[in-house]
Design an enzyme around this catalytic site. Structure first.
Site, PDB file in Angstrom:
ATOM      1  N   LYS A  22       0.848  -1.209   0.000  1.00  0.00           N
ATOM      2  CA  LYS A  22       0.000   0.000   0.000  1.00  0.00           C
ATOM      3  C   LYS A  22       0.875   1.248   0.000  1.00  0.00           C
ATOM      4  O   LYS A  22       0.673   2.170  -0.789  1.00  0.00           O
ATOM      5  CB  LYS A  22      -0.890   0.002   1.232  1.00  0.00           C
ATOM      6  CG  LYS A  22      -1.552   1.325   1.557  1.00  0.00           C
ATOM      7  CD  LYS A  22      -2.458   1.274   2.762  1.00  0.00           C
ATOM      8  CE  LYS A  22      -1.747   1.410   4.065  1.00  0.00           C
ATOM      9  NZ  LYS A  22      -1.387   2.776   4.469  1.00  0.00           N
ATOM     10  N   ASN A  23       1.887   1.264   0.886  1.00  0.00           N
ATOM     11  CA  ASN A  23       2.667   2.486   1.084  1.00  0.00           C
ATOM     12  C   ASN A  23       3.708   2.737   0.004  1.00  0.00           C
ATOM     13  O   ASN A  23       4.389   3.759   0.036  1.00  0.00           O
ATOM     14  CB  ASN A  23       3.316   2.467   2.470  1.00  0.00           C
ATOM     15  CG  ASN A  23       2.262   2.624   3.564  1.00  0.00           C
ATOM     16  OD1 ASN A  23       1.102   2.918   3.280  1.00  0.00           O
ATOM     17  ND2 ASN A  23       2.649   2.386   4.803  1.00  0.00           N
ATOM     18  N   CYS A 116      -5.005  11.900  13.174  1.00  0.00           N
ATOM     19  CA  CYS A 116      -5.667  10.595  13.044  1.00  0.00           C
ATOM     20  C   CYS A 116      -5.507   9.901  14.390  1.00  0.00           C
ATOM     21  O   CYS A 116      -4.916  10.437  15.323  1.00  0.00           O
ATOM     22  CB  CYS A 116      -5.078   9.791  11.898  1.00  0.00           C
ATOM     23  SG  CYS A 116      -3.552   8.966  12.312  1.00  0.00           S
ATOM     24  N   ARG A 121       0.186  14.019  13.441  1.00  0.00           N
ATOM     25  CA  ARG A 121       0.694  13.796  12.077  1.00  0.00           C
ATOM     26  C   ARG A 121       0.671  15.078  11.236  1.00  0.00           C
ATOM     27  O   ARG A 121       0.025  15.163  10.197  1.00  0.00           O
ATOM     28  CB  ARG A 121      -0.075  12.667  11.409  1.00  0.00           C
ATOM     29  CG  ARG A 121       0.039  11.391  12.242  1.00  0.00           C
ATOM     30  CD  ARG A 121      -0.561  10.213  11.608  1.00  0.00           C
ATOM     31  NE  ARG A 121       0.238   9.768  10.464  1.00  0.00           N
ATOM     32  CZ  ARG A 121      -0.149   8.774   9.660  1.00  0.00           C
ATOM     33  NH1 ARG A 121      -1.315   8.198   9.865  1.00  0.00           N
ATOM     34  NH2 ARG A 121       0.600   8.409   8.639  1.00  0.00           N
ATOM     35  N   ASP A 304       4.842   0.285  12.197  1.00  0.00           N
ATOM     36  CA  ASP A 304       3.638  -0.374  11.667  1.00  0.00           C
ATOM     37  C   ASP A 304       3.564  -1.847  12.044  1.00  0.00           C
ATOM     38  O   ASP A 304       2.574  -2.507  11.763  1.00  0.00           O
ATOM     39  CB  ASP A 304       3.591  -0.253  10.136  1.00  0.00           C
ATOM     40  CG  ASP A 304       3.366   1.175   9.708  1.00  0.00           C
ATOM     41  OD1 ASP A 304       3.537   1.482   8.519  1.00  0.00           O
ATOM     42  OD2 ASP A 304       3.041   2.017  10.572  1.00  0.00           O
ATOM     43  N   ARG A 396      -8.482  -0.955   4.609  1.00  0.00           N
ATOM     44  CA  ARG A 396      -7.633   0.071   4.004  1.00  0.00           C
ATOM     45  C   ARG A 396      -6.267  -0.501   3.630  1.00  0.00           C
ATOM     46  O   ARG A 396      -5.623  -0.019   2.700  1.00  0.00           O
ATOM     47  CB  ARG A 396      -7.430   1.232   4.983  1.00  0.00           C
ATOM     48  CG  ARG A 396      -8.679   2.021   5.305  1.00  0.00           C
ATOM     49  CD  ARG A 396      -8.338   3.269   6.076  1.00  0.00           C
ATOM     50  NE  ARG A 396      -7.217   3.952   5.442  1.00  0.00           N
ATOM     51  CZ  ARG A 396      -6.487   4.887   6.054  1.00  0.00           C
ATOM     52  NH1 ARG A 396      -6.733   5.224   7.298  1.00  0.00           N
ATOM     53  NH2 ARG A 396      -5.495   5.477   5.430  1.00  0.00           N
TER      54      ARG A 396
HETATM   55  C1  EPZ Z   1       4.226   6.832   6.624  1.00  0.00           C
HETATM   56  O1  EPZ Z   1       3.420   7.803   7.224  1.00  0.00           O
HETATM   57  C2  EPZ Z   1       3.350   5.598   6.451  1.00  0.00           C
HETATM   58  N1  EPZ Z   1       2.233   5.916   5.569  1.00  0.00           N
HETATM   59  C3  EPZ Z   1       2.834   5.144   7.826  1.00  0.00           C
HETATM   60  O2  EPZ Z   1       2.083   3.955   7.632  1.00  0.00           O
HETATM   61  C4  EPZ Z   1       4.043   4.842   8.712  1.00  0.00           C
HETATM   62  O3  EPZ Z   1       3.594   4.476   9.997  1.00  0.00           O
HETATM   63  C5  EPZ Z   1       4.944   6.081   8.801  1.00  0.00           C
HETATM   64  O4  EPZ Z   1       5.327   6.497   7.471  1.00  0.00           O
HETATM   65  C6  EPZ Z   1       6.200   5.824   9.605  1.00  0.00           C
HETATM   66  O5  EPZ Z   1       6.911   4.780   9.057  1.00  0.00           O
HETATM   67  C7  EPZ Z   1       2.448   5.956   4.232  1.00  0.00           C
HETATM   68  O6  EPZ Z   1       3.552   5.754   3.748  1.00  0.00           O
HETATM   69  C8  EPZ Z   1       1.254   6.275   3.372  1.00  0.00           C
HETATM   70  P1  EPZ Z   1       6.178  10.156   8.738  1.00  0.00           P
HETATM   71  P2  EPZ Z   1       3.927   9.347   7.266  1.00  0.00           P
HETATM   72  O7  EPZ Z   1       6.070  11.445   8.027  1.00  0.00           O
HETATM   73  O8  EPZ Z   1       4.797   9.630   6.093  1.00  0.00           O
HETATM   74  C9  EPZ Z   1       6.301  13.425  12.166  1.00  0.00           C
HETATM   75  C10 EPZ Z   1       0.232   2.525   7.856  1.00  0.00           C
HETATM   76  O9  EPZ Z   1      -0.263   1.945   8.823  1.00  0.00           O
HETATM   77  N2  EPZ Z   1       6.111  14.411  11.105  1.00  0.00           N
HETATM   78  O10 EPZ Z   1       7.329   9.257   8.399  1.00  0.00           O
HETATM   79  O11 EPZ Z   1       2.750  10.197   7.508  1.00  0.00           O
HETATM   80  C11 EPZ Z   1       5.123  12.492  12.334  1.00  0.00           C
HETATM   81  O12 EPZ Z   1       4.136  13.067  13.173  1.00  0.00           O
HETATM   82  C12 EPZ Z   1       0.678   3.962   7.992  1.00  0.00           C
HETATM   83  O13 EPZ Z   1       0.399   2.018   6.718  1.00  0.00           O
HETATM   84  C13 EPZ Z   1       6.118  15.753  11.425  1.00  0.00           C
HETATM   85  O14 EPZ Z   1       6.233  16.132  12.581  1.00  0.00           O
HETATM   86  O15 EPZ Z   1       4.834   9.332   8.570  1.00  0.00           O
HETATM   87  C14 EPZ Z   1       5.767  11.278  12.948  1.00  0.00           C
HETATM   88  O16 EPZ Z   1       5.936  11.504  14.331  1.00  0.00           O
HETATM   89  C15 EPZ Z   1       0.425   4.502   9.399  1.00  0.00           C
HETATM   90  N3  EPZ Z   1       5.977  16.676  10.426  1.00  0.00           N
HETATM   91  C16 EPZ Z   1       7.157  11.240  12.289  1.00  0.00           C
HETATM   92  O17 EPZ Z   1       7.371  12.563  11.786  1.00  0.00           O
HETATM   93  C17 EPZ Z   1       5.846  16.287   9.106  1.00  0.00           C
HETATM   94  O18 EPZ Z   1       5.753  17.180   8.234  1.00  0.00           O
HETATM   95  C18 EPZ Z   1       7.277  10.251  11.131  1.00  0.00           C
HETATM   96  O19 EPZ Z   1       6.141  10.449  10.305  1.00  0.00           O
HETATM   97  C19 EPZ Z   1       5.840  14.914   8.801  1.00  0.00           C
HETATM   98  C20 EPZ Z   1       5.987  13.989   9.808  1.00  0.00           C
END
Ligand code: EPZ
Length: 438
Positions: A22-23, A116, A121, A304, A396
């Site tokens: 998916k990702n 969420c 996020r 995850d 999803r």
């Molecule tokens: C991706 O989410 C994945 N989703 C998530 O999978 C996964 O858990 C996550 O990466 C971490 O590996 C997809 O790829 C579609 P991040 P993403 O930006 O990109 C903070 C699933 O179950 N952050 O790597 O949204 C954030 O809050 C989903 O398949 C900021 O602060 O995660 C988090 O604490 C859930 N500001 C950390 O960084 C930003 O602008 C990492 O988040 C962006 C992120």
């Protein structure tokens, strides 16, 4: 709303075939907006999130048709640059259209995804990155408005590695003037898969899978034919299922190299993992040894997989400290596991799991995608019946989950509770067939 009903206690044995990730599919589909033409995708998973991004791409003007084993996406004519709230709220990964639309059309309007279940996020790093490339960002009425006559390469330093942030900025930078360097970039396989696709489109991206990714802007891009990589989290989920039930599962279409941290931890619990013949063969052993895990950006233990692994620690033989360092609220599943008899104490971002619990089936509620998978796993080993509501979360990210588990020997079915009537609530199979009520 459908529910999943599981009679626990079955040992799972057999073969399961992993679907596309998916990702990886989500950013790769968004990348089709970068240039006009026909993109051919294979190994696209059959998931609700894929349906959501298809809807979004069509809203923007793409024409999507199904091919024998995937999708054809024609982005020749785009007529809109907006990702509306009703689509983004269903799937926050919709923000991935920001980068390509900004790169190709110089403007984009995307609803802020909002928080969420697992955390706030924010997307501040995405937006700061676009600004560094010369875009003007305004936030109004819950939308991000991004505009730029042209984008210019720059150096962008992420405070923490962000997966979709790295992906969004890679896509924005491929048509920028000059060179962009992303520092402290995410190293997930899904990021590398996107970089490979962009290079197949004529981009010049180097350093993927490292923390420094360099993008040399080019003048034009071309459509590509791509295959989506296997889903490493779906793979890890079935690996834990084998460990939990003491069964032996041969996992096909998986890429073990994406799961080194998970495999290392499973082996420490006593689970046998054999990746020698191209498949991933997992055999659960008893006792299960308690181990500590700490979620980290790739190649560390994936957040995850935290909820799924917690279930295994619930039945292990000692104490396990689980530390969640990525999201601030990713222990919601603990409340439901406790209702099934798990002995877990949460303090801040740590969960202390006392093993040797005898889980008992219960009515539980899914809260997010991976928490739902954890409840299915718990139901597989719990004594008696587990009924999981709000399984739309599962749909999803897991293709044909109950069919795959049933083929491994699980007693699992999807039911659609009938509306309450005079003679009380009843259920019928989600397929609409009526089965004798037991
Ligand atoms: C991706 O989410 C994945 N989703 C998530 O999978 C996964 O858990 C996550 O990466 C971490 O590996 C997809 O790829 C579609 P991040 P993403 O930006 O990109 C903070 C699933 O179950 N952050 O790597 O949204 C954030 O809050 C989903 O398949 C900021 O602060 O995660 C988090 O604490 C859930 N500001 C950390 O960084 C930003 O602008 C990492 O988040 C962006 C992120």
């Amino acid at each position: 709303m459908d529910e999943i009903v599981i009679q626990g206690g079955q040992r799972l044995d057999g073969e399961v075939r992993i679907s596309g990730a998916k990702n990886a599919a989500l950013p790769m589909l968004a990348a089709s907006l970068l240039t006009g033409g026909r993109f051919c995708y294979t190994n696209i998973p059959d998931l609700k999130d894929i349906e959501s991004i298809r809807q979004l791409l069509c809203t923007i003007g793409a024409q999507i048709t199904e091919s024998p084993d995937g999708l054809i996406v024609d982005t020749t004519g785009l007529n809109d640059v907006e990702a509306p709230y009703e689509l983004v709220r269903k799937m926050r990964a919709s923000v991935l259209v920001l980068g390509p639309l900004l790169a190709r059309l110089g403007r984009a309007r995307v609803s802020l995804p909002g928080g969420c279940a697992i955390g706030a996020r924010p997307i501040n790093m995405h937006l700061e990155g676009f600004s560094r490339l010369g875009a003007r960002i305004t936030l109004e009425h819950g939308y991000v408005q991004a505009e730029a006559e042209s984008l210019t390469g720059n150096e962008i330093f992420f405070d923490v590695p962000t997966v979709t942030g790295t992906e969004n900025l890679m896509m924005a930078a491929v048509l920028a003037k000059g060179t962009t360097v992303l520092r402290n970039a995410a190293k997930e396989p899904e990021v590398t898969a996107l970089a490979d696709m962009l290079n197949a489109m004529g981009a010049r991206v180097s350093g993927a899978a490292t923390s420094t990714i360099t993008i040399e802007g080019v003048d034009r891009l071309y459509p590509a034919t791509v295959r989506v990589i296997p889903d490493r989290i779906e793979t890890g989920t079935y690996m834990v299922a084998a460990a939990l039930t003491g069964g032996c599962i041969r996992i096909l279409n998986a890429d073990a190299s994406h799961l080194k941290a998970v495999i290392a931890k499973l082996r420490k619990t006593g689970t046998e993992v054999d990746t020698s013949d191209g498949a991933v063969m997992v055999t659960g052993r008893r006792p299960v040894t308690s181990v500590d895990i700490k979620t980290l950006p790739y190649p560390g233990f994936p957040t995850d997989m935290q909820a799924q692994f917690m279930v295994l620690m619930c039945i292990a033989n000692g104490l396990s400290m689980i530390s969640e360092t990525i999201f601030e609220n990713r222990f919601i599943h603990v409340l439901e596991l406790q209702r099934m008899g798990a002995d877990i104490q949460v303090s801040g971002n740590h969960a202390m799991v006392r093993g040797a619990a005898r889980l008992s089936g219960a009515q539980v509620m899914a809260s997010d995608l991976r928490a739902s998978a954890c409840l299915v796993l718990a139901g597989l080993v719990a004594e008696g019946t587990t009924r999981i509501s709000r399984v739309y979360h599962l749909d999803r990210g897991y293709a044909a989950l109950e069919d795959k588990f049933r083929s491994l020997g699980a007693d699992i079915k999807r039911v659609r509770p009938k509306p309450k009537t005079a003679d009380g609530p009843g259920t019928e199979p989600a397929s609409g067939r009526t089965e004798p009520r037991n």
